[in-house]
Design a protein around this motif. Structure first.
Motif, PDB file in Angstrom:
ATOM      1  N   PRO A  78       0.814  -1.230   0.000  1.00  0.00           N
ATOM      2  CA  PRO A  78       0.000   0.000   0.000  1.00  0.00           C
ATOM      3  C   PRO A  78       0.843   1.274   0.000  1.00  0.00           C
ATOM      4  CG  PRO A  78      -0.820  -1.569   1.614  1.00  0.00           C
ATOM      5  CD  PRO A  78       0.471  -2.095   1.117  1.00  0.00           C
ATOM      6  N   PHE A  79       1.973   1.289   0.678  1.00  0.00           N
ATOM      7  CA  PHE A  79       2.804   2.472   0.718  1.00  0.00           C
ATOM      8  C   PHE A  79       3.416   2.768  -0.653  1.00  0.00           C
ATOM      9  CE2 PHE A  79       2.789   0.850   5.058  1.00  0.00           C
ATOM     10  CZ  PHE A  79       2.398   1.977   5.757  1.00  0.00           C
ATOM     11  N   PHE A  80       3.713   1.731  -1.412  1.00  0.00           N
ATOM     12  CA  PHE A  80       4.244   1.940  -2.748  1.00  0.00           C
ATOM     13  C   PHE A  80       3.188   2.568  -3.650  1.00  0.00           C
ATOM     14  CE2 PHE A  80       4.947   0.409  -7.114  1.00  0.00           C
ATOM     15  CZ  PHE A  80       6.195   0.919  -7.347  1.00  0.00           C
ATOM     16  N   ILE A  81       1.919   2.159  -3.522  1.00  0.00           N
ATOM     17  CA  ILE A  81       0.839   2.742  -4.319  1.00  0.00           C
ATOM     18  C   ILE A  81       0.645   4.213  -3.935  1.00  0.00           C
ATOM     19  CG2 ILE A  81      -1.592   2.544  -4.939  1.00  0.00           C
ATOM     20  CD1 ILE A  81       0.168   0.251  -5.941  1.00  0.00           C
ATOM     21  N   GLN A  82       0.693   4.512  -2.662  1.00  0.00           N
ATOM     22  CA  GLN A  82       0.576   5.895  -2.223  1.00  0.00           C
ATOM     23  C   GLN A  82       1.736   6.745  -2.748  1.00  0.00           C
ATOM     24  OE1 GLN A  82       0.211   5.961   2.024  1.00  0.00           O
ATOM     25  NE2 GLN A  82      -1.662   4.699   2.052  1.00  0.00           N
ATOM     26  N   TRP A  83       2.908   6.169  -2.768  1.00  0.00           N
ATOM     27  CA  TRP A  83       4.079   6.907  -3.281  1.00  0.00           C
ATOM     28  C   TRP A  83       3.922   7.212  -4.760  1.00  0.00           C
ATOM     29  CZ3 TRP A  83       7.835   5.293  -6.853  1.00  0.00           C
ATOM     30  CH2 TRP A  83       8.954   6.134  -6.973  1.00  0.00           C
ATOM     31  N   LEU A  84       3.399   6.247  -5.547  1.00  0.00           N
ATOM     32  CA  LEU A  84       3.170   6.489  -6.969  1.00  0.00           C
ATOM     33  C   LEU A  84       2.136   7.594  -7.177  1.00  0.00           C
ATOM     34  CD1 LEU A  84       3.159   2.931  -8.627  1.00  0.00           C
ATOM     35  CD2 LEU A  84       4.881   4.716  -8.839  1.00  0.00           C
ATOM     36  N   GLN A  85       1.079   7.602  -6.376  1.00  0.00           N
ATOM     37  CA  GLN A  85       0.069   8.646  -6.506  1.00  0.00           C
ATOM     38  C   GLN A  85       0.661  10.027  -6.205  1.00  0.00           C
ATOM     39  OE1 GLN A  85      -3.067   7.445  -3.896  1.00  0.00           O
ATOM     40  NE2 GLN A  85      -3.788   5.788  -5.265  1.00  0.00           N
ATOM     41  N   LEU A  86       1.477  10.089  -5.167  1.00  0.00           N
ATOM     42  CA  LEU A  86       2.108  11.360  -4.826  1.00  0.00           C
ATOM     43  C   LEU A  86       3.074  11.795  -5.923  1.00  0.00           C
ATOM     44  CD1 LEU A  86       2.617  13.643  -2.798  1.00  0.00           C
ATOM     45  CD2 LEU A  86       4.338  12.172  -1.711  1.00  0.00           C
TER      46      LEU A  86
END
Length: 620
Positions: A575-583
């Motif tokens: 989940p943190f990797f997906i959030q990083w991509l969105q940011l």
């Protein structure tokens, strides 16, 4: 005299030896030139000639030394002729005679129960193992050969294994053998395990088909093997004058008169020193055997010189306990046969009683209380008014009931310990695994005791029988197959279906893959490409999801080199990797496009990965 008729001069031994020395030196591409004085000095010192130590050392250094058996220096048997019976065979010293051992295993009921229990257990390995939950014998290919066999070779080896399994289960060929003379492997294991525990060794006769043609080495083909009374098999004196073909001829005539079968043995091809074992019946040697005809295997070998190569059986170590156990049984038998009257003395005071009256009273007294039916009768005497009869009991003599029970149980424990068997394995002896009175809280459960008893008694016995089959009998039955396969007695620790299911559920969450689970339940693997090598450990999967791309995981565990270079799989299941991509997409969209864009030279990298994968498979 013509040239053709001239006698041929035979070269002297010295000339032959010199020629051999020159020939050997030439063959080894090494020629030594020594002066006459140096050569004489070496020869006088014992280093001359082709067979001398010097030439042997030179040949050994160059790798061309002839095969020589290294002689042992220490004595393994007593060299005195006093131990050799008439120069024929070697006698047992400081050990119980075989006739006594036979009598003990019949007389003592505890020894008989131990031998029968071990024989029954070993007989379970007399049949093929049907599945992983059963006990039986298995013929498996050695791992080193299993990796290098081609499919065609594997098919031929499998067919040959099937034929060998039938020979093993039937103890050889059955063609031409009468039904009452046939024997199964289960019977063989039962008999030989009881013989091995009784005498410390067991003997197996290998019978060859002497009507068939021999092989290139002059050996007859194998036909069958049978258990033999090892109590009659003794070690022959090698190079003895009395052990020769005369004994074999007499034995053959006796066997032909008993069985009516013509025994074909080429006596001229046998040297006297080949006889290694003699069969002695009632003190008379009846038959002689070679090492190929009689296989004697020691279960409890001894290096004591006094034993003359004979093993020390368990009964030899507890002979005092066995004799005490037999005496206790005899005491209990006499106790009920002679009546339960207390020990004491009958005192009669009378002027009219003489010796004849006393004798009559003895007869009547014995007749009234002896035998089991009269054990609890009370004798009654009629006396005069002036006479007196008193009974003086002998109290405090001998063992009390509790002491007697403790001694009897301890003697039984000594015998059980000698055979390395737990009392829980014998019917009616389970109380011996506890204390004589009660079990203390510190004692372990019976399951642990059974496991410990198996590790010290049954499991070593199984391994010794497995060694006998693989090293002694298997090479005789099928020498070629014995190099590729091995016999295993499996299933002693076999689990039930419920136990296996519970164990797999515990192991799957720790360290197993799906292919390993399928292998445990004897099913075909699904393979690496279908995810069979992915671990089931959830914690390890979380680590992969957090730090590794999906393409890298798929390339590693599923064997797909293209997944590592696939831009679509270049993401992490976190989940943190997906959030990083969105940011990152909000701040710098071009960086996200560059991250998922195909890399230059991707096809070249893919070819290199495929070649590395192929090279790795070829090396395996």
């Amino acid at each position: 005299m013509s040239e053709d008729q001239k006698p041929i001069n035979t070269p002297s031994p010295e000339a032959v030896k010199a020629a051999e020395a020159i020939s050997n030196a030439t063959k080894n591409k090494m020629v030594f030139a020594l002066s006459q004085d140096a050569g004489d000095a070496l020869e006088k010192a014992g280093y001359g000639g082709a067979d001398g130590p010097l030439m042997y050392a030179i040949n050994q250094a160059t790798g061309t030394a002839t095969a020589k058996k290294a002689p042992a220096l220490a004595f393994t048997e007593n060299p005195t002729p006093a131990d050799n019976y008439l120069g024929l065979y070697k006698s047992k010293r400081r050990l119980l005679p075989d006739e006594v051992l036979k009598q003990i295993r019949i007389t003592d009921h505890l020894v008989a129960a131990i031998l029968r229990a071990r024989g029954s257990m070993m007989s379970l390995f007399g049949d093929l193992r049907k599945d992983r939950f059963n006990i039986g014998v298995e013929l498996v290919i050695k791992p080193d050969f299993f990796k290098i066999l081609t499919p065609e070779q594997y098919e031929k080896v499998t067919a040959r294994m099937k034929r060998f399994e039938q020979l093993l289960l039937n103890c050889g060929h059955t063609e031409g053998v009468e039904t009452q003379d046939r024997i199964t492997l289960a019977e063989f294991m039962d008999i030989q395990s009881r013989n091995g525990l009784t005498f410390g060794r067991f003997a197996t006769e290998v019978i060859y088909d002497r009507d068939a043609p021999t092989d290139s080495e002059g050996n007859y083909p194998f036909f069958r093997f049978r258990p033999i009374d090892v109590g009659t098999i003794v070690r022959a004196v090698r190079k003895g004058e009395q052990v020769g073909n005369n004994l074999r001829v007499t034995a053959i005539k006796a066997l032909e008169s008993l069985t009516g079968e013509k025994i074909n043995i080429d006596l001229a091809s046998l040297r006297e020193d080949k006889y290694a074992w003699l069969q002695v019946i009632d003190g008379t040697p009846r038959q002689a055997f070679t090492h190929e005809e009689m296989l004697v295997f020691n279960l409890f070998p001894s290096t004591d010189v006094e034993h003359n190569g004979y093993p020390v059986s368990p009964l030899d170590t507890v002979v005092s306990s066995v004799t005490t156990h037999i005496s206790i049984d005899a005491y209990k038998k006499l106790y009920f046969q002679n009546g339960r009257a207390s020990k004491g003395m009958l005192v009669i005071q009378s002027d009219e009683v003489d010796q004849q009256v006393l004798n009559d009273m003895k007869l009547q007294f014995n007749a009234s209380i002896n035998s089991v039916s009269n054990s609890f009768r009370t004798p009654i005497f009629g006396i005069g008014s002036n006479d007196k009869v008193d009974w003086l009991p002998m109290t405090g003599e001998g063992l009390q009931d509790s002491d007697f029970q403790f001694m009897y149980d301890q003697i039984a424990r000594n015998i059980l310990s000698a055979f390395s068997i737990s009392p829980d394995e014998l019917a009616g002896y389970g109380h011996l695994s506890k204390g004589t009175n009660s079990q203390t809280l510190s004692e372990s459960n019976n399951e642990f005791k059974l496991t410990a008893a198996r590790d010290t008694g049954l499991r070593p016995l199984i391994l010794k029988f497995q060694t006998f089959f693989n090293q002694r009998l298997f090479p005789i039955i099928d020498p070629m197959l014995a190099k590729i396969c091995e016999i295993k007695f499996s299933g002693l620790d076999a689990q039930s279906k419920e136990q296996e299911s519970t164990r797999l559920q515990q192991d799957m969450a720790t360290h197993m893959t799906y292919d390993e689970v399928l292998q445990e339940v004897d099913k075909d693997r699904i393979g690496k490409a279908m995810g069979g090598q992915i671990p089931f450990n959830e914690r390890y999967q979380l680590i992969l999801d957090k730090y590794s791309n999906v393409g890298d995981v798929k390339s590693m565990f599923m064997g797909n080199p293209a997944a590592m270079l696939d831009p679509i799989l270049k993401y992490k299941r976190d989940p943190f990797f997906i959030q990083w991509l969105q940011l990152l997409a909000e701040v710098n969209p071009a960086a996200v496009k560059a991250y998922f864009a195909p890399k230059p030279f991707a096809m070249e990298f893919l070819k290199m990965n495929i070649e590395d994968e192929i090279d790795g498979d070829e090396n395996v």
